[in-house]
Design a protein around this motif. Structure first.
Motif, mmCIF file in Angstrom:
data_model
loop_
_atom_site.group_PDB
_atom_site.id
_atom_site.type_symbol
_atom_site.label_atom_id
_atom_site.label_comp_id
_atom_site.label_asym_id
_atom_site.label_seq_id
_atom_site.Cartn_x
_atom_site.Cartn_y
_atom_site.Cartn_z
ATOM 1 N N LEU B 130 33.036 -3.069 20.918
ATOM 2 C CA LEU B 130 32.650 -4.370 21.480
ATOM 3 C C LEU B 130 33.830 -5.321 21.660
ATOM 4 N N GLY B 131 35.020 -4.874 21.280
ATOM 5 C CA GLY B 131 36.175 -5.753 21.416
ATOM 6 C C GLY B 131 36.343 -6.614 20.192
ATOM 7 N N ILE B 132 37.454 -7.338 20.177
ATOM 8 C CA ILE B 132 37.818 -8.076 18.989
ATOM 9 C C ILE B 132 37.133 -9.443 18.934
ATOM 10 N N GLY B 133 36.415 -9.795 19.997
ATOM 11 C CA GLY B 133 35.818 -11.141 20.106
ATOM 12 C C GLY B 133 34.572 -11.318 19.268
ATOM 13 N N GLU B 134 33.650 -12.119 19.772
ATOM 14 C CA GLU B 134 32.454 -12.494 19.024
ATOM 15 C C GLU B 134 31.501 -11.313 18.828
ATOM 16 N N GLY B 135 31.429 -10.444 19.825
ATOM 17 C CA GLY B 135 30.450 -9.356 19.814
ATOM 18 C C GLY B 135 30.481 -8.544 18.542
ATOM 19 N N SER B 136 31.661 -8.095 18.135
ATOM 20 C CA SER B 136 31.752 -7.214 16.970
ATOM 21 C C SER B 136 31.372 -7.970 15.692
ATOM 22 N N LYS B 137 31.726 -9.258 15.624
ATOM 23 C CA LYS B 137 31.394 -10.029 14.416
ATOM 24 C C LYS B 137 29.884 -10.230 14.310
ATOM 25 N N ILE B 138 29.277 -10.610 15.438
ATOM 26 C CA ILE B 138 27.822 -10.789 15.433
ATOM 27 C C ILE B 138 27.127 -9.466 15.126
ATOM 28 N N ALA B 139 27.645 -8.374 15.685
ATOM 29 C CA ALA B 139 27.017 -7.071 15.482
ATOM 30 C C ALA B 139 27.045 -6.666 14.007
ATOM 31 N N VAL B 140 28.150 -6.925 13.327
ATOM 32 C CA VAL B 140 28.225 -6.497 11.927
ATOM 33 C C VAL B 140 27.257 -7.327 11.071
ATOM 34 N N ILE B 141 27.105 -8.614 11.404
ATOM 35 C CA ILE B 141 26.137 -9.445 10.668
ATOM 36 C C ILE B 141 24.717 -8.982 10.973
ATOM 37 N N THR B 142 24.457 -8.693 12.244
ATOM 38 C CA THR B 142 23.139 -8.186 12.633
ATOM 39 C C THR B 142 22.766 -6.969 11.799
ATOM 40 N N LEU B 143 23.712 -6.030 11.687
ATOM 41 C CA LEU B 143 23.442 -4.825 10.894
ATOM 42 C C LEU B 143 23.186 -5.157 9.433
ATOM 43 N N GLY B 144 23.994 -6.077 8.907
ATOM 44 C CA GLY B 144 23.862 -6.430 7.501
ATOM 45 C C GLY B 144 22.524 -7.077 7.193
ATOM 46 N N VAL B 145 22.005 -7.879 8.106
ATOM 47 C CA VAL B 145 20.731 -8.566 7.888
ATOM 48 C C VAL B 145 19.558 -7.627 8.164
ATOM 49 N N PHE B 146 19.746 -6.760 9.156
ATOM 50 C CA PHE B 146 18.675 -5.872 9.611
ATOM 51 C C PHE B 146 18.064 -5.055 8.470
ATOM 52 N N PHE B 147 18.908 -4.415 7.662
ATOM 53 C CA PHE B 147 18.389 -3.464 6.672
ATOM 54 C C PHE B 147 17.554 -4.089 5.556
ATOM 55 N N PRO B 148 18.050 -5.123 4.886
ATOM 56 C CA PRO B 148 17.180 -5.679 3.834
ATOM 57 C C PRO B 148 15.873 -6.238 4.382
ATOM 58 N N VAL B 149 15.921 -6.825 5.585
ATOM 59 C CA VAL B 149 14.679 -7.338 6.177
ATOM 60 C C VAL B 149 13.740 -6.176 6.483
ATOM 61 N N LEU B 150 14.267 -5.143 7.123
ATOM 62 C CA LEU B 150 13.462 -3.966 7.463
ATOM 63 C C LEU B 150 12.784 -3.387 6.218
ATOM 64 N N ILE B 151 13.549 -3.193 5.162
ATOM 65 C CA ILE B 151 13.008 -2.529 3.971
ATOM 66 C C ILE B 151 11.944 -3.394 3.309
ATOM 67 N N ASN B 152 12.180 -4.702 3.258
ATOM 68 C CA ASN B 152 11.175 -5.593 2.673
ATOM 69 C C ASN B 152 9.910 -5.665 3.508
ATOM 70 N N VAL B 153 10.067 -5.759 4.821
ATOM 71 C CA VAL B 153 8.895 -5.880 5.693
ATOM 72 C C VAL B 153 8.069 -4.599 5.630
ATOM 73 N N ARG B 154 8.742 -3.466 5.636
ATOM 74 C CA ARG B 154 8.021 -2.193 5.555
ATOM 75 C C ARG B 154 7.192 -2.149 4.272
#
Lengths: 258, 264
Positions: B130-154
């Motif tokens: 995604l390049g060195i800009g905002e995309g990669s930073k947002i993507a890594v946070i997205t991944l980090g938030v995704f999993f605990p939310v997913l596991i709790n909601v499930r």
């Protein structure tokens, strides 16, 4: 309306592969405006029967048919569960309107209907309360109002008063009897408590166990409206005696010692 | 009669917890005061631990010049997007895998294999994609938030009382309305539990990502201040992070109270 339960059988597979017959050839017809109570020991399959009539469980054999229906879209059944199952995130009023939302009744009409029912079951002033803020008896009233709201052909009740203390239980019996007499709603009422069945019902169905089956049916000819004092009348005691001996006599054949 | 008299005392008295709002403030004051005194005593060189007042002065300068806001908003923007995308995807996926057994069977091995990976280890790959800009930073946070939310909601969806579902069915609900009107509200407390975990992870990841590659953001501020031996700026950056964490928790707490008035 006529609810015809014909030849219902229900068997479950045990973990070891053997088959457990919960219900055997249950046939029963409930007519318009009739209050039918089903009594029997715990585990005789009463609740299984109710769940099948409610469409929450499929029968192994047989079917439940509602005949001579006056309306196309009136719901067939609604249920008051033993554990009530009020929605904890909805206020009393919103619990009562749930079924009406599903019937696409406009919001104004829903709220009017809810207020009528809140009035009927004696919960005025508590419509905005959440279930956890209510006492056991009040939750009970809310659950009854919610089931009445959808105006079902047949209202099913599964030991609804078993969690209440004796005093409130008696009050609720009188209350339910009054609701039945004012609404003309048809009821199928499950209980293991015989005096309750006799007090409420037009007919008491006695179920035997292992496999669950209808042992006999007793018509109760006590005058309506029924009040608390009917419970000390000789006729009432006569019915109790008759049903008790039915329940007791047949169980002993199987050597049941419970 | 009165000779041998004993009064019954409440033995549970010592268990009663009373909050004392003054002590809360006093403890903060004491720690800050000690910090200030260490600076005055001259025991520790200011390069290692500047006085608290010096940090405040430095912070004030950054506020006046507007520099701190540039860093703060850069970080908030990344957290905001990452949290929004991660939480949204997590809730949606959690409901689907919680409700449909087939989806759960398909997703379980994938989640089991990807969840334990430290998300920061994926950052280089994300930068590559995604390049060195905002995309990669947002993507890594997205991944980090995704999993605990997913596991709790499930877990939340799976633990909905089946009797409530039966009640809804008996009142005329179809499968879709059962999800929308019973499962979702019943899962809301677990969704919030997941969001609270996610917000901490988002803060952790935004700082790390900014330390690896950025020219703005609180993480960048901290690292660049350390490189220039500007300890006061560094410490002010850390205090801003603390403030962000406290504010996020406070906002979620308020939101939870607002959305879940029915909880006992």
């Amino acid at each position: 309306m006529r609810a015809v339960i014909s030849n219902i059988c229900k068997s479950f597979k045990n973990p070891d592969g053997t088959v457990f017959n919960a219900l055997q050839s249950i046939s029963l017809t409930i007519s318009e405006g009739e209050f039918v109570a089903v009594v029997g020991r715990s585990g005789c399959g009463k609740s299984t029967l109710l769940n099948i009539v409610a469409g929450l469980l499929s029968a192994t054999e047989g079917e439940v048919v509602f005949e001579d229906l006056a309306s196309e879209d009136r719901p067939l059944t609604s249920v008051v569960f033993q554990d009530l199952a009020l929605f904890p995130w909805r206020s009393v009023q919103k619990n009562i309107t749930y079924g009406l939302e599903e019937q696409k009744v406009p919001s104004r009409t829903r709220d009017d209907r809810a207020m009528e029912l809140i009035e009927l079951v004696g919960l005025a002033g508590f419509e905005k309360h959440y279930p956890h803020q209510l006492s056991g008896g009040m939750k009970q009233r809310a659950a009854i109002a919610r089931a009445l709201a959808v105006n079902p052909e047949l209202l099913l009740m599964d030991e609804p008063f078993s969690a209440l203390d004796a005093q409130i239980r008696m009050d609720m019996q009188v209350e339910l009897s009054r609701i039945y007499e004012t609404t003309g709603q048809s009821f199928l009422y499950i209980t293991h408590y015989i005096p309750e069945a006799v007090f409420l019902a037009d007919r008491v169905v006695i179920m035997g166990e292992r496999p669950g089956r209808i042992q006999s049916i007793v018509s109760v000819d006590l005058p309506r409206p029924r009040e608390e004092k009917v419970k000390v009348s000789p006729e009432f005691v006569g019915y109790l005696d008759r049903i008790w001996s039915e329940v007791r006599g047949k169980s002993q054949e199987f050597g049941a010692d419970r | 009669m009165t000779l041998n008299q004993r009064v019954v005392k409440d033995k549970t008295g010592f268990l009663i917890r009373r909050q004392n709002p003054y002590v809360t403030w006093v403890s903060v004051m004491v720690v800050l005061g000690l910090w200030e005194m260490v600076g005055y005593s001259g025991l520790v060189p200011p390069l290692f631990l500047p006085r608290f007042s010096a940090v405040l002065v430095s912070g004030y300068e950054m506020v006046v010049s507007g520099e701190i806001f540039a860093h703060l908003f850069a970080s908030l923007w990344r957290i905001g997007w990452g949290f929004f995308l991660g939480a949204g995807a997590g809730i949606l996926t959690g409901v689907v895998v919680g409700y449909f057994q087939l989806a759960d069977d398909a997703a379980r091995p994938l989640v089991a294999a990807t969840y334990p990976i430290p998300k920061i280890a994926i950052l280089p790959l994300l930068i590559l994609w995604l390049g060195i800009g905002e995309g990669s930073k947002i993507a890594v946070i997205t991944l980090g938030v995704f999993f605990p939310v997913l596991i709790n909601v499930r877990a939340g969806v799976r633990n909905v009382d089946p009797l409530l579902i039966k009640a809804a069915l008996s009142l005329g609900s179809g499968p879709f309305n059962v999800i929308r009107k019973v499962i979702l509200p019943m899962t809301l407390p677990m969704i919030f539990a997941g969001l609270k975990l996610g917000v901490g992870i988002a803060l952790l990841l935004v700082v790390t990502a900014e330390m690896i590659a950025a020219d703005k953001g609180i993480g960048f501020l901290i690292l660049s201040s350390a490189d220039l031996m500007q300890t006061t700026r560094l410490l002010f950056g850390i205090m801003v992070l603390s403030g962000m964490g406290v504010s996020f928790a406070w906002i979620l707490e308020k939101l939870e109270r607002l959305l879940l008035p029915w909880r006992e």
